[in-house]
Design a protein around this motif. Structure first.
Motif, PDB file in Angstrom:
ATOM      1  N   VAL A  82       0.838  -1.207   0.000  1.00 45.04           N
ATOM      2  CA  VAL A  82       0.000   0.000   0.000  1.00 45.04           C
ATOM      3  C   VAL A  82       0.873   1.258   0.000  1.00 45.04           C
ATOM      4  CG1 VAL A  82      -1.681   1.339   1.327  1.00 45.04           C
ATOM      5  CG2 VAL A  82      -1.948  -1.139   1.112  1.00 45.04           C
ATOM      6  N   LEU A  83       1.912   1.269   0.828  1.00 47.78           N
ATOM      7  CA  LEU A  83       2.794   2.435   0.891  1.00 47.78           C
ATOM      8  C   LEU A  83       3.577   2.616  -0.411  1.00 47.78           C
ATOM      9  CD1 LEU A  83       4.123   2.128   4.562  1.00 47.78           C
ATOM     10  CD2 LEU A  83       2.604   3.894   3.645  1.00 47.78           C
ATOM     11  N   SER A  84       3.956   1.511  -1.038  1.00 49.07           N
ATOM     12  CA  SER A  84       4.642   1.605  -2.332  1.00 49.07           C
ATOM     13  C   SER A  84       3.719   2.236  -3.372  1.00 49.07           C
ATOM     14  CB  SER A  84       5.082   0.221  -2.798  1.00 49.07           C
ATOM     15  OG  SER A  84       6.062  -0.312  -1.945  1.00 49.07           O
ATOM     16  N   MET A  85       2.449   1.823  -3.374  1.00 53.46           N
ATOM     17  CA  MET A  85       1.474   2.409  -4.295  1.00 53.46           C
ATOM     18  C   MET A  85       1.290   3.901  -4.041  1.00 53.46           C
ATOM     19  SD  MET A  85      -1.728  -0.072  -5.121  1.00 53.46           S
ATOM     20  CE  MET A  85      -2.265  -0.171  -3.427  1.00 53.46           C
ATOM     21  N   LEU A  86       1.123   4.256  -2.772  1.00 55.75           N
ATOM     22  CA  LEU A  86       0.907   5.664  -2.432  1.00 55.75           C
ATOM     23  C   LEU A  86       2.116   6.514  -2.802  1.00 55.75           C
ATOM     24  CD1 LEU A  86      -0.897   5.338   1.028  1.00 55.75           C
ATOM     25  CD2 LEU A  86      -1.903   5.956  -1.176  1.00 55.75           C
ATOM     26  N   THR A  87       3.300   5.959  -2.624  1.00 55.63           N
ATOM     27  CA  THR A  87       4.509   6.708  -2.989  1.00 55.63           C
ATOM     28  C   THR A  87       4.564   6.939  -4.490  1.00 55.63           C
ATOM     29  OG1 THR A  87       5.662   5.651  -1.131  1.00 55.63           O
ATOM     30  CG2 THR A  87       7.018   6.779  -2.752  1.00 55.63           C
ATOM     31  N   VAL A  88       4.183   5.917  -5.268  1.00 56.65           N
ATOM     32  CA  VAL A  88       4.148   6.067  -6.722  1.00 56.65           C
ATOM     33  C   VAL A  88       3.076   7.083  -7.128  1.00 56.65           C
ATOM     34  CG1 VAL A  88       3.588   4.890  -8.886  1.00 56.65           C
ATOM     35  CG2 VAL A  88       5.098   3.793  -7.217  1.00 56.65           C
ATOM     36  N   PHE A  89       1.907   6.986  -6.512  1.00 61.37           N
ATOM     37  CA  PHE A  89       0.795   7.873  -6.875  1.00 61.37           C
ATOM     38  C   PHE A  89       1.033   9.329  -6.464  1.00 61.37           C
ATOM     39  CE2 PHE A  89      -2.376   4.095  -6.465  1.00 61.37           C
ATOM     40  CZ  PHE A  89      -1.945   3.608  -7.682  1.00 61.37           C
ATOM     41  N   LEU A  90       1.598   9.539  -5.283  1.00 60.44           N
ATOM     42  CA  LEU A  90       1.658  10.886  -4.711  1.00 60.44           C
ATOM     43  C   LEU A  90       3.016  11.563  -4.850  1.00 60.44           C
ATOM     44  CD1 LEU A  90      -0.322  10.194  -1.390  1.00 60.44           C
ATOM     45  CD2 LEU A  90      -1.206  10.976  -3.604  1.00 60.44           C
ATOM     46  N   LEU A  91       4.100  10.788  -4.758  1.00 60.87           N
ATOM     47  CA  LEU A  91       5.437  11.393  -4.822  1.00 60.87           C
ATOM     48  C   LEU A  91       6.033  11.364  -6.218  1.00 60.87           C
ATOM     49  CD1 LEU A  91       7.943  12.598  -3.413  1.00 60.87           C
ATOM     50  CD2 LEU A  91       8.692  10.235  -2.959  1.00 60.87           C
ATOM     51  N   MET A  92       5.833  10.274  -6.924  1.00 58.85           N
ATOM     52  CA  MET A  92       6.500  10.113  -8.221  1.00 58.85           C
ATOM     53  C   MET A  92       6.114  11.181  -9.255  1.00 58.85           C
ATOM     54  SD  MET A  92       7.026   6.554 -10.249  1.00 58.85           S
ATOM     55  CE  MET A  92       7.971   6.495 -11.771  1.00 58.85           C
TER      56      MET A  92
END
Length: 786
Positions: free
Chosen positions: A318-328
């Motif tokens: 979940v955190l990997s997804m959120l990092t891709v969605f929000l930070l990338m």
């Protein structure tokens, strides 16, 4: 027409929502950059708050007898440090002198070794202590193993043995956490190098590699730091979670960046980032659900290590997804100019020749796969499992394991076990001990408060009742003085009727009188000579030490040695006989030790094994069912990955080796949940291409060619990470897990890149017929169009 209109309306609504969400994220990118920076700093400070649990027994079900017994022992008893030391290439005379030197070290309570001058060795065999020019010393420490005194003592022992060929088998200074931490540092460095090399090979611009690495590092820090919400994690989870997180979630960053690259060809970086994100959110979320499904199955295990690993890895995804969605998106726009400047020709080759080979050999390979599927199922069901971590064979061994193996090679093995019973009268305990000694031949020795020997010739036990004359003899005291002490004891305990009788016939348990004399002496109720006072103090201190180990507030502990292996049918049967014997004397009892722990792990494994297999397949199947809107496709994809799992776990059987049970449970869930994504990539490409390509064989070839970069990227990382863990770490549990996962991922990739396209071609018509919503085209459709 109505259905098409409704579907188009729904799709447009979904596209509009996703575009709005993507626009919001990209427009607020500066705020998200600040948020992730603060979150990373906070999580770094929280890493030290997470307690690491090093014992797998902590994760036994609360209903397990071993778990309950361990909890009672931790709260009620003191367990002194101990060690077994084998010194090779030494004479008996020199070994005897060495045993006395060790005994003189501060912090060492006793050293067991064969001494012909000691009376208590008249019934012992010298071969139990000295054999083949090797001496075996059994050490007991004055205090528990984690005290400064014990740590200093073992350091002194090691210094004394530095010039000898010595093997020290002890947990006193055993630090698995530090050793594993050092191993994982090297593994993470090597994995980072592998990721860098793979990304260099598959990238289209050098700057994307830096962006990927930033995303990976941030998501890993967030996951490790937020583990404090669980208060503690197992050493297994702590060691492999980061590597597995990178291997399982690398696709997310690749999917989004490839979408961005496509949109960037005709849009500026900001608009391209928005449009790419609106498309990637659905694609990545759908992909992650299969992985999460495998983790959810783990969390439902009876053995709670599954809950520990499952919840941490679910959070990681979940955190990997959120990092891709929000930070990338913010990183992509920030480095957009550098991305454009560092573009290069792709190094990924076309694999159309491989695709043609796969297509043309389908009538040969598929029958072989069917045979391998059946054989894999049969052989994997016959694998011999092991449950004790010290029984795992690993390439890199710790000093602890090397010493254990060396000692077991020369001297017969014995396991320390304990029986925990309610604290009642000593006579019942004595009866139980006698029954254990007489009825269970596998028991070498039994020690409890009721059978500790005292007296010059050790003719009495602590719980024996003696008269004044007998007590005076063993205490070397004047008989008249002892009679006075007996009368004092009777009066203090209110047993006045005994004073009217002959005190010579009155009997008091040794342990009770020792406690009484010491208590009154401390109160200065009477005076004893210095010699007698010292003797009483020594006896009392010895009794107190025994009590700390064997007698708690509510429970008593009986320690015994079982001369069987730590696991296996014979060992489990012996443990069951012990339980049966104890149950004849006590309604409540707990038999604790490696044997019972492994027996309960064996029992829970049988339940968890079936549960994990069924639930993982069920969860993943449901995700695939809704993803592809087809009844046939989920079965084909699961069959491919389940086939790889069966083949993977048939290898130990065919090679004649054992498999650690935890490796099967964890790897089967991860392999199904994570590598099913590879199958989704190929299947998704194939279905998309079949809408425009009349030849299903050409569609399969092109699907393999297009899916290869994604699969080779994440697949190579998972395979290499697994094998690196198995090769480098000295922790046998982690090594077994890594090696099994690496092999499983490799087999999955091979089957997805070879067998799956053949299944899709052969069952192409069935796929179209089993769709809930018609969208693909069969060969007949194209022929009709022509």
């Amino acid at each position: 027409m109505r259905i098409d209109f409704m579907n188009n309306t729904k799709n447009n609504a979904a596209d509009t929502f996703m575009m709005k969400l993507a626009s919001f994220i990209v427009n607020k990118r500066a705020a998200f950059l600040v948020f992730f920076t603060i979150a990373c700093i906070y999580c770094i400070t929280c890493i030290s708050k997470v307690e690491i649990i090093n014992e797998l027994t902590e994760y036994l079900p609360e209903s397990a007898q071993t778990k309950q017994g361990i909890d009672i022992m931790d709260s009620e008893f003191t367990t002194l440090g101990s060690a077994k030391i084998l010194v090779a290439n030494i004479t008996y005379e020199k070994a005897l002198l060495l045993s006395k030197e060790i005994k003189n070290i501060d912090g060492i309570s006793s050293v067991k070794f064969y001494d012909r001058d000691d009376k208590d060795y008249d019934k012992k065999e010298i071969s139990d202590y000295y054999k083949d020019a090797s001496a075996l010393f059994t050490l007991t420490f004055d205090e528990a193993e984690d005290t400064p005194l014990s740590q200093k003592a073992i350091a002194s022992v090691r210094k004394l043995l530095s010039d000898y060929d010595a093997y020290v088998y002890t947990t006193v200074d055993k630090d698995d956490a530090a050793s594993l931490k050092n191993d994982m540092k090297l593994i993470l460095v090597l994995v980072a190098f592998i990721i860098l090399m793979v990304l260099l090979f598959t990238s289209n611009t050098y700057m994307e590699i830096l962006i990927f690495l930033i995303v990976f590092v941030v998501s890993a820090i967030l996951n490790i730091g937020t583990n404090f919400i669980f208060k503690n994690v197992s050493f297994v989870t702590n060691a492999v979670a980061t590597v597995l997180q990178l291997a399982m979630s690398i696709d997310y960053a690749i999917i989004y960046f490839h979408r961005f690259t496509e949109e960037r060809q005709h849009l500026d970086s900001t608009h391209a980032a928005k449009l790419a994100l609106s498309k990637a959110i659905i694609e990545i979320s759908s992909s992650s659900l299969t992985t999460i499904s495998g983790m959810l199955a783990l969390m439902l295990m009876q053995f709670r290590i599954g809950m520990d690993m499952g919840r941490v890895l679910t959070k990681a995804i979940v955190l990997s997804m959120l990092t891709v969605f929000l930070l990338m998106p913010a990183l992509i726009i920030l480095f957009s100019k550098a991305i454009d400047k560092t573009r290069h020709k792709s190094f990924v080759p076309s694999i159309k020749l491989w695709g043609k080979l796969v297509v043309n050999t389908r009538f040969i390979v598929l029958p072989i796969f069917a045979a391998a599927l059946i054989g894999g199922y049969i052989f994997s069901s016959r694998v011999s499992y092991i449950y004790d971590v010290n029984s795992i064979k690993s390439e890199k061994k710790t000093e602890y394991i090397k010493s254990k193996e060396r000692i077991d090679k020369t001297f017969k093995n014995s396991n320390v076990m304990a029986v925990i019973v309610p604290k009642e009268d000593y006579s019942k305990e004595a009866q139980l001990i006698k029954s254990l000694e007489e009825n269970i031949p596998e028991i070498e020795s039994v020690t409890g408060m009721s059978n500790i020997k005292v007296g010059a010739n050790e003719e009495y036990t602590l719980v024996d009742s003696l008269n004044p004359r007998e007590f005076a003899e063993i205490a070397d005291m004047d008989l008249d003085q002892m009679k006075l002490l007996f009368k004092f004891y009777v009066a203090e305990n209110g047993q006045y009727g005994a004073l009217l009788k002959n005190i010579d016939d009155y009997r008091i348990p040794i342990i009770s009188l020792i406690d009484f004399i010491h208590e009154q002496k401390e109160k200065r109720a009477f005076e004893l000579s210095d010699d007698i006072s010292k003797d009483i103090d020594k006896i009392y201190n010895d009794v107190s030490d025994a009590r700390k180990q064997l007698e708690g507030e509510k429970y008593s502990r009986i320690i015994f040695l079982l001369n069987t292996p730590v696991e296996g049918t014979e060992s489990f049967a012996s443990a069951d006989r012990v339980k049966e014997t104890v149950s004849k004397y006590y309604n409540e009892s707990y038999v604790v030790g490696d044997v019972t722990s492994n027996e309960e792990l064996s029992t829970s494994f049988k339940t968890d094994n079936v549960k994990i297999s069924i639930l993982t397949a069920l969860f993943v199947g449901m995700v695939l069912l809704f993803t592809f809107q087809s009844a046939g496709l989920p079965f084909m994809l699961i069959l491919t990955i389940q086939g790889s799992i069966w083949i993977n776990f048939s290898i130990p059987y065919l090679s004649g080796s054992n498999l650690f049970f935890l490796s099967y449970l964890i790897v089967s869930a991860i392999q199904m949940g994570a590598t099913i994504d590879y199958a989704i990539v190929i299947t998704g490409r194939y279905l998309e291409l079949r809408k425009t390509m009349p030849d299903k064989k050409e569609a399969a070839i092109e699907a393999l060619n297009q899916g290869f970069p994604t699969i080779i990227t994440s697949g190579t990382i998972m395979v290499c990470s697994g094998f690196l863990i198995g090769k480098i770490t000295s922790n046998a549990t982690i090594a077994s897990l890594g090696k099994t996962l690496g092999m499983g991922a490799m087999i999955s990739i091979i089957l997805v890149m070879s067998v799956l396209p053949q299944i899709l071609i052969v069952f192409d018509k069935l796929i179209d017929l089993s769709h809930f919503v018609k969208g693909g085209k069969t060969d007949e459709d194209f022929e009709t169009q022509e």
